[in-house]
Design a protein around this motif. Structure first.
Motif, PDB file in Angstrom:
ATOM      1  N   ASN A 115       0.810  -1.218   0.000  1.00  0.00           N
ATOM      2  CA  ASN A 115       0.000   0.000   0.000  1.00  0.00           C
ATOM      3  C   ASN A 115       0.847   1.273   0.000  1.00  0.00           C
ATOM      4  OD1 ASN A 115      -2.491  -1.365   0.069  1.00  0.00           O
ATOM      5  ND2 ASN A 115      -2.366  -1.598   2.283  1.00  0.00           N
ATOM      6  N   PHE A 116       2.151   1.127   0.181  1.00  0.00           N
ATOM      7  CA  PHE A 116       3.054   2.281   0.156  1.00  0.00           C
ATOM      8  C   PHE A 116       3.558   2.470  -1.266  1.00  0.00           C
ATOM      9  CE2 PHE A 116       2.873   1.123   4.535  1.00  0.00           C
ATOM     10  CZ  PHE A 116       2.993   2.310   5.227  1.00  0.00           C
ATOM     11  N   LYS A 117       3.117   3.552  -1.889  1.00  0.00           N
ATOM     12  CA  LYS A 117       3.393   3.780  -3.299  1.00  0.00           C
ATOM     13  C   LYS A 117       4.315   4.973  -3.515  1.00  0.00           C
ATOM     14  CE  LYS A 117       0.683   0.477  -4.694  1.00  0.00           C
ATOM     15  NZ  LYS A 117       1.258  -0.747  -5.331  1.00  0.00           N
ATOM     16  N   LEU A 118       5.149   4.856  -4.515  1.00  0.00           N
ATOM     17  CA  LEU A 118       5.999   5.964  -4.933  1.00  0.00           C
ATOM     18  C   LEU A 118       5.207   6.887  -5.847  1.00  0.00           C
ATOM     19  CD1 LEU A 118       9.149   3.797  -5.698  1.00  0.00           C
ATOM     20  CD2 LEU A 118       8.961   5.474  -3.855  1.00  0.00           C
ATOM     21  N   HIS A 119       5.382   8.157  -5.642  1.00  0.00           N
ATOM     22  CA  HIS A 119       4.652   9.180  -6.397  1.00  0.00           C
ATOM     23  C   HIS A 119       5.679  10.096  -7.052  1.00  0.00           C
ATOM     24  CE1 HIS A 119       1.162  11.732  -7.273  1.00  0.00           C
ATOM     25  NE2 HIS A 119       1.884  12.771  -6.886  1.00  0.00           N
ATOM     26  N   TRP A 120       5.752  10.054  -8.366  1.00  0.00           N
ATOM     27  CA  TRP A 120       6.769  10.814  -9.091  1.00  0.00           C
ATOM     28  C   TRP A 120       6.652  12.303  -8.770  1.00  0.00           C
ATOM     29  CZ3 TRP A 120       7.196  14.705 -12.667  1.00  0.00           C
ATOM     30  CH2 TRP A 120       8.410  14.772 -13.364  1.00  0.00           C
ATOM     31  N   PRO A 121       7.793  13.027  -8.525  1.00  0.00           N
ATOM     32  CA  PRO A 121       9.153  12.509  -8.690  1.00  0.00           C
ATOM     33  C   PRO A 121       9.800  11.900  -7.439  1.00  0.00           C
ATOM     34  CG  PRO A 121       9.225  14.880  -8.406  1.00  0.00           C
ATOM     35  CD  PRO A 121       7.771  14.496  -8.373  1.00  0.00           C
ATOM     36  N   ASN A 122       9.280  12.141  -6.221  1.00  0.00           N
ATOM     37  CA  ASN A 122      10.026  11.596  -5.069  1.00  0.00           C
ATOM     38  C   ASN A 122       9.221  11.498  -3.776  1.00  0.00           C
ATOM     39  OD1 ASN A 122       9.958  14.330  -4.267  1.00  0.00           O
ATOM     40  ND2 ASN A 122      11.986  14.712  -5.130  1.00  0.00           N
ATOM     41  N   ASP A 123       7.904  11.426  -3.857  1.00  0.00           N
ATOM     42  CA  ASP A 123       7.087  11.314  -2.651  1.00  0.00           C
ATOM     43  C   ASP A 123       6.714   9.864  -2.380  1.00  0.00           C
ATOM     44  OD1 ASP A 123       7.113  14.052  -2.299  1.00  0.00           O
ATOM     45  OD2 ASP A 123       5.189  14.372  -3.301  1.00  0.00           O
ATOM     46  N   ILE A 124       6.293   9.598  -1.132  1.00  0.00           N
ATOM     47  CA  ILE A 124       5.765   8.296  -0.768  1.00  0.00           C
ATOM     48  C   ILE A 124       4.357   8.502  -0.216  1.00  0.00           C
ATOM     49  CG2 ILE A 124       5.956   6.290   0.747  1.00  0.00           C
ATOM     50  CD1 ILE A 124       9.057   8.188  -0.234  1.00  0.00           C
ATOM     51  N   TYR A 126       0.598   6.562   1.207  1.00  0.00           N
ATOM     52  CA  TYR A 126      -0.065   5.373   1.747  1.00  0.00           C
ATOM     53  C   TYR A 126      -1.567   5.576   1.617  1.00  0.00           C
ATOM     54  CZ  TYR A 126      -1.832   1.934   5.081  1.00  0.00           C
ATOM     55  OH  TYR A 126      -2.525   0.892   5.666  1.00  0.00           O
ATOM     56  N   GLN A 127      -2.202   4.726   0.806  1.00  0.00           N
ATOM     57  CA  GLN A 127      -3.643   4.818   0.576  1.00  0.00           C
ATOM     58  C   GLN A 127      -4.072   6.251   0.265  1.00  0.00           C
ATOM     59  OE1 GLN A 127      -5.470   2.920   3.989  1.00  0.00           O
ATOM     60  NE2 GLN A 127      -5.185   0.877   3.118  1.00  0.00           N
ATOM     61  N   LYS A 128      -3.443   6.822  -0.737  1.00  0.00           N
ATOM     62  CA  LYS A 128      -3.758   8.151  -1.271  1.00  0.00           C
ATOM     63  C   LYS A 128      -3.342   9.305  -0.364  1.00  0.00           C
ATOM     64  CE  LYS A 128      -7.922   6.263  -3.468  1.00  0.00           C
ATOM     65  NZ  LYS A 128      -9.383   6.444  -3.658  1.00  0.00           N
ATOM     66  N   LYS A 129      -2.576   9.017   0.701  1.00  0.00           N
ATOM     67  CA  LYS A 129      -2.168  10.061   1.637  1.00  0.00           C
ATOM     68  C   LYS A 129      -0.646  10.147   1.694  1.00  0.00           C
ATOM     69  CE  LYS A 129      -6.297   9.510   4.508  1.00  0.00           C
ATOM     70  NZ  LYS A 129      -6.825   9.214   5.870  1.00  0.00           N
ATOM     71  N   LYS A 130      -0.140  11.361   1.709  1.00  0.00           N
ATOM     72  CA  LYS A 130       1.312  11.579   1.684  1.00  0.00           C
ATOM     73  C   LYS A 130       1.924  11.348   3.055  1.00  0.00           C
ATOM     74  CE  LYS A 130       4.747  15.063   0.312  1.00  0.00           C
ATOM     75  NZ  LYS A 130       4.948  16.365  -0.364  1.00  0.00           N
ATOM     76  N   ILE A 263      -5.916  16.642  -5.808  1.00  0.00           N
ATOM     77  CA  ILE A 263      -5.736  15.809  -4.627  1.00  0.00           C
ATOM     78  C   ILE A 263      -5.992  14.368  -5.013  1.00  0.00           C
ATOM     79  CG2 ILE A 263      -6.439  17.604  -2.985  1.00  0.00           C
ATOM     80  CD1 ILE A 263      -9.132  16.237  -2.788  1.00  0.00           C
ATOM     81  N   GLY A 264      -5.691  13.462  -4.090  1.00  0.00           N
ATOM     82  CA  GLY A 264      -5.956  12.052  -4.342  1.00  0.00           C
ATOM     83  C   GLY A 264      -4.786  11.360  -4.992  1.00  0.00           C
TER      84      GLY A 264
END
Length: 268
Positions: A115-124, A126-130, A263-264
């Motif tokens: 459920n922990f996803k990488l978000h380009w360019p460098n965020d992490i 969890y379930q749509k929340k930073k 958002i999201g």
């Protein structure tokens, strides 16, 4: 008042010795690190990490304010930039995000790790929340890697946020800033060493396994430029590859959003 601690990391290709400067309060660990470089107050052969209990003027990407609530991790790591000019800042940014995600997963059960996803360019996320963000800078051939991780609280920001404590809920897992920092330093050392020894392919593969953006409609904003397209890939230089008006377009930097409301974090 700064407390200095010395540690040695296992890998010695990029970081040899790490001096940790622990501050109670500072405007920004990132700005403090840049001032240290400008003042030349340390040897470039020594890694230096600045960590603070509180930031009064924390900054994120694009000079936005980083909300810095006590109990969370705010740190800036200064390391000597190797002479390999084939590695660019974008690749280093994505590599750092891999290290941050692995640090967070140290506390997470395997059942929810996906459920922990990488978000380009460098965020992490969890379930749509930073839960974490990264900021990089280069000064006098030194690299400043600044990382924020929500450990004990979820700050109120434009996008939904979450913290480790909230995810763990009733778990008796103890969360200590210094322990999280120690794990982070080792992971950053390991991932950057891998980048310089093996190349970007491992980092790119890790991203493509742990990112939700692929084949999704996205909006990337960079200053006044706004581009809507389908996220297709990450190329060998760390750029986002979008399908835009039937063409493949490479984007080197910007903020990525998954919907028109900015958002999201899911395909819609």
């Amino acid at each position: 008042m700064a407390n200095n601690i010395w540690i040695m990391l296992k890998n010695e290709v990029i970081i040899i010795y790490m001096r940790i400067i622990h501050l109670k309060t500072i405007d920004s660990t990132h700005l403090y690190a840049l001032r240290l470089i400008e003042q030349s107050t340390f040897s470039v052969n020594e890694g230096v990490t600045v960590v603070a209990d509180e930031q009064t003027n924390g900054i994120g990407r694009c000079k936005r304010r980083w909300v810095s609530e006590k109990g969370n991790l705010f740190t800036s790591i200064i390391i000597k930039r190797p002479s390999d000019t084939t590695v660019n800042l974008g690749q280093l940014s994505l590599t750092t995000a891999c290290a941050v995600r692995e640090t967070i997963l140290h506390y997470i059960s395997p059942e929810i790790s996906s459920n922990f996803k990488l978000h380009w360019p460098n965020d992490i996320y969890y379930q749509k929340k930073k839960i974490s963000g990264v900021l990089l800078a280069i000064s006098n051939n030194l690299l400043v890697v600044s990382v924020g991780v929500n450990i004990e609280s979820s700050p109120s920001i434009a996008r939904p946020s979450i913290c480790l404590r909230e995810i763990l809920q009733e778990s008796d897992t103890e969360l200590h800033q210094q322990e999280v920092l120690s794990i982070l330093l080792k992971n950053i050392d390991s991932w950057i060493t891998r980048l310089y020894n093996v190349g970007f392919s491992d980092v790119r593969s890790y991203w493509l396994r742990n990112i939700n953006d692929i084949n999704c409609k996205v909006t990337i904003k960079n200053g006044n430029s706004v581009l809507n397209g389908i996220f297709l890939d990450i190329d060998d230089s760390g750029k986002a590859v979008l399908e835009y008006e039937g063409k493949r377009v490479q984007i080197s930097s910007g903020d990525l959003f998954m919907n028109q409301n900015e958002i999201g974090y899911s395909c819609e």
